[in-house]
Design an enzyme around this catalytic site. Structure first.
Site, PDB file in Angstrom:
ATOM      1  N   GLY A 108       0.450  -2.036  -0.173  1.00  0.00           N
ATOM      2  CA  GLY A 108       0.291   0.058   0.275  1.00  0.00           C
ATOM      3  C   GLY A 108       0.818   1.057  -0.013  1.00  0.00           C
ATOM      4  N   ILE A 109       1.912   0.994  -0.721  1.00  0.00           N
ATOM      5  CA  ILE A 109       2.948   1.930  -0.481  1.00  0.00           C
ATOM      6  C   ILE A 109       2.378   3.388  -1.614  1.00  0.00           C
ATOM      7  CG2 ILE A 109       4.784   1.919  -2.786  1.00  0.00           C
ATOM      8  CD1 ILE A 109       6.768   2.730  -0.556  1.00  0.00           C
ATOM      9  N   ASP A 116      -1.062   6.648   3.723  1.00  0.00           N
ATOM     10  CA  ASP A 116      -0.064   6.313   4.961  1.00  0.00           C
ATOM     11  C   ASP A 116       1.327   5.814   4.533  1.00  0.00           C
ATOM     12  OD1 ASP A 116      -2.193   6.967   6.427  1.00  0.00           O
ATOM     13  OD2 ASP A 116      -2.443   5.402   7.498  1.00  0.00           O
ATOM     14  N   LEU A 128      -2.995  -8.235  -3.015  1.00  0.00           N
ATOM     15  CA  LEU A 128      -3.230  -9.734  -2.146  1.00  0.00           C
ATOM     16  C   LEU A 128      -3.877 -10.542  -1.978  1.00  0.00           C
ATOM     17  CD1 LEU A 128      -3.575  -6.953   1.232  1.00  0.00           C
ATOM     18  CD2 LEU A 128      -1.705  -7.751   0.841  1.00  0.00           C
ATOM     19  N   GLN A 131      -9.207  -2.136   1.035  1.00  0.00           N
ATOM     20  CA  GLN A 131     -10.342  -1.545  -0.513  1.00  0.00           C
ATOM     21  C   GLN A 131     -10.391  -1.148   1.169  1.00  0.00           C
ATOM     22  OE1 GLN A 131     -12.583   0.749  -1.587  1.00  0.00           O
ATOM     23  NE2 GLN A 131     -14.087  -0.495  -0.016  1.00  0.00           N
ATOM     24  N   SER A 177      -8.314  -0.972  12.011  1.00  0.00           N
ATOM     25  CA  SER A 177      -9.021   0.247  12.482  1.00  0.00           C
ATOM     26  C   SER A 177     -10.427   0.269  13.425  1.00  0.00           C
ATOM     27  CB  SER A 177      -9.999   0.916  11.328  1.00  0.00           C
ATOM     28  OG  SER A 177     -10.987   1.561  11.126  1.00  0.00           O
ATOM     29  N   GLU A 224     -13.147   1.487  12.175  1.00  0.00           N
ATOM     30  CA  GLU A 224     -14.315   1.226  12.339  1.00  0.00           C
ATOM     31  C   GLU A 224     -14.780   0.431  12.445  1.00  0.00           C
ATOM     32  OE1 GLU A 224     -15.637   3.151   9.827  1.00  0.00           O
ATOM     33  OE2 GLU A 224     -17.391   1.487   9.547  1.00  0.00           O
ATOM     34  N   TYR A 257     -16.917  -3.734   5.299  1.00  0.00           N
ATOM     35  CA  TYR A 257     -15.423  -2.987   5.287  1.00  0.00           C
ATOM     36  C   TYR A 257     -14.843  -3.388   6.683  1.00  0.00           C
ATOM     37  CZ  TYR A 257     -11.194  -0.178   6.615  1.00  0.00           C
ATOM     38  OH  TYR A 257      -9.714   0.629   6.841  1.00  0.00           O
TER      39      TYR A 257
HETATM   40  P1  NAP Z   1      -5.365   4.770   0.970  1.00  0.00           P
HETATM   41  O1  NAP Z   1      -4.666   5.486  -0.008  1.00  0.00           O
HETATM   42  O2  NAP Z   1      -6.781   3.814   0.474  1.00  0.00           O
HETATM   43  O3  NAP Z   1      -4.646   3.670   0.300  1.00  0.00           O
HETATM   44  C1  NAP Z   1      -4.463   1.874   0.153  1.00  0.00           C
HETATM   45  C2  NAP Z   1      -3.509   1.372  -0.670  1.00  0.00           C
HETATM   46  O4  NAP Z   1      -3.990   0.562  -0.960  1.00  0.00           O
HETATM   47  C3  NAP Z   1      -2.567   1.555  -1.772  1.00  0.00           C
HETATM   48  O5  NAP Z   1      -1.384   1.349  -2.029  1.00  0.00           O
HETATM   49  C4  NAP Z   1      -4.110   0.844  -2.923  1.00  0.00           C
HETATM   50  O6  NAP Z   1      -2.887   0.548  -4.060  1.00  0.00           O
HETATM   51  C5  NAP Z   1      -3.758  -0.501  -2.111  1.00  0.00           C
HETATM   52  N1  NAP Z   1      -4.436  -1.559  -2.318  1.00  0.00           N
HETATM   53  C6  NAP Z   1      -5.182  -2.230  -2.798  1.00  0.00           C
HETATM   54  N2  NAP Z   1      -5.277  -2.522  -2.843  1.00  0.00           N
HETATM   55  C7  NAP Z   1      -4.717  -3.544  -3.837  1.00  0.00           C
HETATM   56  C8  NAP Z   1      -4.614  -5.089  -3.792  1.00  0.00           C
HETATM   57  N3  NAP Z   1      -5.138  -5.860  -3.549  1.00  0.00           N
HETATM   58  N4  NAP Z   1      -3.026  -5.320  -3.611  1.00  0.00           N
HETATM   59  C9  NAP Z   1      -1.854  -4.649  -2.950  1.00  0.00           C
HETATM   60  N5  NAP Z   1      -2.357  -3.430  -2.922  1.00  0.00           N
HETATM   61  C10 NAP Z   1      -3.379  -3.380  -2.952  1.00  0.00           C
HETATM   62  O7  NAP Z   1      -5.676   3.836   2.563  1.00  0.00           O
HETATM   63  P2  NAP Z   1      -4.481   4.755   3.978  1.00  0.00           P
HETATM   64  O8  NAP Z   1      -5.504   5.336   3.892  1.00  0.00           O
HETATM   65  O9  NAP Z   1      -3.226   5.056   3.293  1.00  0.00           O
HETATM   66  O10 NAP Z   1      -4.923   3.886   4.358  1.00  0.00           O
HETATM   67  C11 NAP Z   1      -4.033   2.853   5.164  1.00  0.00           C
HETATM   68  C12 NAP Z   1      -4.509   1.427   5.620  1.00  0.00           C
HETATM   69  O11 NAP Z   1      -4.767   1.759   6.904  1.00  0.00           O
HETATM   70  C13 NAP Z   1      -5.551   1.038   5.105  1.00  0.00           C
HETATM   71  O12 NAP Z   1      -5.095  -0.334   5.553  1.00  0.00           O
HETATM   72  C14 NAP Z   1      -6.524   1.071   5.847  1.00  0.00           C
HETATM   73  O13 NAP Z   1      -7.966   0.254   5.525  1.00  0.00           O
HETATM   74  C15 NAP Z   1      -6.341   1.356   7.107  1.00  0.00           C
HETATM   75  N6  NAP Z   1      -6.911   2.827   7.921  1.00  0.00           N
HETATM   76  C16 NAP Z   1      -6.853   3.596   7.486  1.00  0.00           C
HETATM   77  C17 NAP Z   1      -6.909   4.666   8.549  1.00  0.00           C
HETATM   78  C18 NAP Z   1      -7.383   6.331   7.684  1.00  0.00           C
HETATM   79  O14 NAP Z   1      -7.822   7.144   8.690  1.00  0.00           O
HETATM   80  N7  NAP Z   1      -6.797   6.446   6.105  1.00  0.00           N
HETATM   81  C19 NAP Z   1      -7.679   4.687   9.891  1.00  0.00           C
HETATM   82  C20 NAP Z   1      -7.439   2.993   9.880  1.00  0.00           C
HETATM   83  C21 NAP Z   1      -7.015   2.326   8.758  1.00  0.00           C
HETATM   84  P3  NAP Z   1      -3.057   1.558  -5.653  1.00  0.00           P
HETATM   85  O15 NAP Z   1      -2.702   2.370  -5.175  1.00  0.00           O
HETATM   86  O16 NAP Z   1      -2.888   0.736  -6.745  1.00  0.00           O
HETATM   87  O17 NAP Z   1      -4.689   1.601  -5.268  1.00  0.00           O
HETATM   88  O1  G4F Z   2     -14.217  10.166   5.461  1.00  0.00           O
HETATM   89  P1  G4F Z   2     -15.233   9.260   5.476  1.00  0.00           P
HETATM   90  O2  G4F Z   2     -15.382   8.149   4.390  1.00  0.00           O
HETATM   91  O3  G4F Z   2     -14.390   7.762   6.530  1.00  0.00           O
HETATM   92  P2  G4F Z   2     -14.483   6.040   7.913  1.00  0.00           P
HETATM   93  O4  G4F Z   2     -15.803   6.233   6.740  1.00  0.00           O
HETATM   94  O5  G4F Z   2     -14.926   6.867   8.869  1.00  0.00           O
HETATM   95  O6  G4F Z   2     -13.564   6.002   7.132  1.00  0.00           O
HETATM   96  C1  G4F Z   2     -12.616   6.125   7.460  1.00  0.00           C
HETATM   97  O7  G4F Z   2     -11.843   6.292   8.230  1.00  0.00           O
HETATM   98  C2  G4F Z   2     -11.328   4.500   9.406  1.00  0.00           C
HETATM   99  C3  G4F Z   2     -10.781   4.462  10.446  1.00  0.00           C
HETATM  100  O8  G4F Z   2     -11.943   4.619  11.300  1.00  0.00           O
HETATM  101  C4  G4F Z   2     -10.410   3.918   8.597  1.00  0.00           C
HETATM  102  F1  G4F Z   2     -10.470   2.889   8.503  1.00  0.00           F
HETATM  103  C5  G4F Z   2     -11.089   4.072   6.447  1.00  0.00           C
HETATM  104  O9  G4F Z   2     -10.463   2.709   5.543  1.00  0.00           O
HETATM  105  C6  G4F Z   2     -11.495   5.638   6.191  1.00  0.00           C
HETATM  106  O10 G4F Z   2      -9.522   5.815   6.000  1.00  0.00           O
HETATM  107  O11 G4F Z   2     -16.325   9.197   6.358  1.00  0.00           O
HETATM  108  C7  G4F Z   2     -16.040   9.919   7.688  1.00  0.00           C
HETATM  109  C8  G4F Z   2     -17.323  10.169   8.045  1.00  0.00           C
HETATM  110  C9  G4F Z   2     -18.636   9.267   7.876  1.00  0.00           C
HETATM  111  O12 G4F Z   2     -19.980   9.460   9.707  1.00  0.00           O
HETATM  112  C10 G4F Z   2     -19.840   9.741   6.914  1.00  0.00           C
HETATM  113  O13 G4F Z   2     -21.214   8.907   6.352  1.00  0.00           O
HETATM  114  O14 G4F Z   2     -18.535  11.047   7.436  1.00  0.00           O
HETATM  115  C11 G4F Z   2     -19.604  11.349   7.367  1.00  0.00           C
HETATM  116  N1  G4F Z   2     -19.785  12.173   5.501  1.00  0.00           N
HETATM  117  C12 G4F Z   2     -20.740  13.077   5.418  1.00  0.00           C
HETATM  118  N2  G4F Z   2     -21.457  12.974   4.310  1.00  0.00           N
HETATM  119  C13 G4F Z   2     -19.738  11.501   4.373  1.00  0.00           C
HETATM  120  C14 G4F Z   2     -20.003  12.735   3.809  1.00  0.00           C
HETATM  121  N3  G4F Z   2     -18.356  10.835   3.979  1.00  0.00           N
HETATM  122  C15 G4F Z   2     -17.685  10.691   2.729  1.00  0.00           C
HETATM  123  N4  G4F Z   2     -17.018  10.003   2.038  1.00  0.00           N
HETATM  124  N5  G4F Z   2     -18.586  11.579   1.646  1.00  0.00           N
HETATM  125  C16 G4F Z   2     -19.745  12.574   1.759  1.00  0.00           C
HETATM  126  O15 G4F Z   2     -20.262  12.950   1.297  1.00  0.00           O
END
Ligand code: NAP
Ligand code: G4F
Length: 319
Positions: free
Chosen positions: A9-10, A14, A58, A82, A124, A126, A148
């Site tokens: 996921g580079i 993140d 993956l 995803q 997460s 979530e 998810y």
């Molecule tokens: P992101 O920007 O959506 O990045 C996801 C990465 O996964 C991308 O590099 C994507 O590659 C790769 N990927 C998707 N499907 C794949 C597959 N089949 N095989 C290999 N690589 C694949 O996510 P992020 O915000 O950096 O988050 C990093 C991780 O932390 C994720 O697992 C996310 O669910 C988790 N997380 C995020 C948050 C948050 O708030 N950001 C919070 C809690 C947990 P492509 O560029 O090719 O699409």
């Molecule tokens: O920004 P969101 O889409 O993030 P969400 O669903 O909290 O998920 C993110 O955080 C998780 C950690 O808890 C990660 F694991 C996950 O990979 C991802 O990074 O939505 C945040 C909130 C939700 O409650 C949503 O219903 O914002 C609310 N929202 C309101 N209007 C919206 C919108 N979200 C999105 N994406 N788009 C809207 O128009």
């Protein structure tokens, strides 16, 4: 000899911050990328010549084994998934396959090729879903509210299980939402910062959003990748909540973002049911006291500062 780290996921938000962080610590950084008809490396373009990309997916067990055989990493950060919650209702099988079962595929590859490596799983907040306690910590039961969240809960428990079954050094980081100017455009913080910039510059007149009442514990991605690394430097593997301890609503997010450019959000924001979810996570707030105590980790960027940073970055995109 520099330490070798592999990041899945580079190309994501993140992954790009973690790669920068590890390079600054003089690691040799490898990134696993999936094959695509067009390269998507914009977030890592600036460090492209300092990292090595290896193909793998993956979905595909043998590619993970080959990847680990060729890289021989000492630390593995499994960030690939995803990661967009709404897509998980639309593509639940794919989400389960990558975000859930993909973790087992990685762990199986680690077990057979690199059992001494230290493994980080991107879990997460979530998983807490319909929260059972306030604030949420490592002992709070999970009640995921999306495919998810269910897939991440599987990924979390399989990581714990492989640690306990095979003595792998495997940690699960339960990270609350973390954002940055590199956040994907579909997530709410970035959607807001990007559209606020467009409104300010006269490029659009409205911002359509779903649930304005939802509350999240939002931190800065740059702070959170440091916690991932800190987990793998401990004497024993464990699981950690990473959060700011503050919760804010989507409404507060839009208020701060519009106010930063001198506008009243109520003139531009429209609620659109297409962005509401079949099941919502109403409120998240994390208790990161274990990470503070054992890792010495604490966040450096507070919510208003984060929102302003993102709006400023998006304004700069258009200049
Ligand atoms: P992101 O920007 O959506 O990045 C996801 C990465 O996964 C991308 O590099 C994507 O590659 C790769 N990927 C998707 N499907 C794949 C597959 N089949 N095989 C290999 N690589 C694949 O996510 P992020 O915000 O950096 O988050 C990093 C991780 O932390 C994720 O697992 C996310 O669910 C988790 N997380 C995020 C948050 C948050 O708030 N950001 C919070 C809690 C947990 P492509 O560029 O090719 O699409
Ligand atoms: O920004 P969101 O889409 O993030 P969400 O669903 O909290 O998920 C993110 O955080 C998780 C950690 O808890 C990660 F694991 C996950 O990979 C991802 O990074 O939505 C945040 C909130 C939700 O409650 C949503 O219903 O914002 C609310 N929202 C309101 N209007 C919206 C919108 N979200 C999105 N994406 N788009 C809207 O128009």
């Amino acid at each position: 000899m520099p330490r070798r780290a592999l990041i899945t996921g580079i190309t994501g938000q993140d992954g790009s911050y973690l790669a920068e962080f590890l390079l600054a610590k003089r690691y040799e950084v490898f990134g696993m990328v999936r094959r695509s008809s067009s390269e998507k490396v914009d977030r890592i373009q600036h460090i492209r010549d300092r990292i090595t990309l290896v193909q793998g997916d993956l979905h595909d067990q043998s590619s993970l084994i080959s990847c680990l055989k060729s890289v021989r990493p000492e630390e593995i950060y499994n960030l690939a998934s995803q990661s967009f919650v709404p897509t998980s209702w639309n593509q639940p099988i794919l989400t389960g396959d990558i975000t859930g079962l993909g973790v087992t595929r990685m762990l199986e590859a680690v077990r057979s090729v690199a059992p001494q490596a230290r493994f980080y799983q991107a879990s997460s907040s979530e998983m807490f879903g319909q929260v059972r306690a306030m604030p949420q910590n490592e002992t709070t039961p999970f009640y995921p509210r999306s495919p998810y969240g269910v897939a991440k809960t599987y990924g979390h428990f399989i990581t714990v299980n492989y640690r306990e079954s095979y003595r792998l050094f495997a940690c699960s980081g339960i990270l609350f939402n973390h954002e940055s100017p590199r956040r994907g455009l579909e997530f709410v913080t970035r959607k807001v910062s990007y559209e606020v910039a467009r409104v300010k510059l006269g490029l659009t007149k409205e911002l359509r959003l779903g649930n304005l009442e939802a509350k999240r514990d939002w931190g800065y991605a740059g702070d959170y990748v440091k916690a991932m690394w800190m987990m793998l430097q401990q004497p024993r593997p464990s699981d950690y909540v990473v959060a700011t301890g503050e919760s804010h609503s989507v409404k507060e997010l839009v208020q701060i973002a519009f106010a930063h450019v001198g506008l009243d959000w109520q003139r531009f924001v429209k609620v659109d049911r297409q962005f509401t979810r079949p099941a919502e996570v109403d409120m998240l707030v994390g208790d990161a006291s274990k990470a503070r105590r054992e890792l010495g980790w604490s966040p450096t960027v507070r919510f208003p500062e984060l929102v302003k940073m993102m709006v400023e970055a998006d304004l700069a995109l258009f200049h």
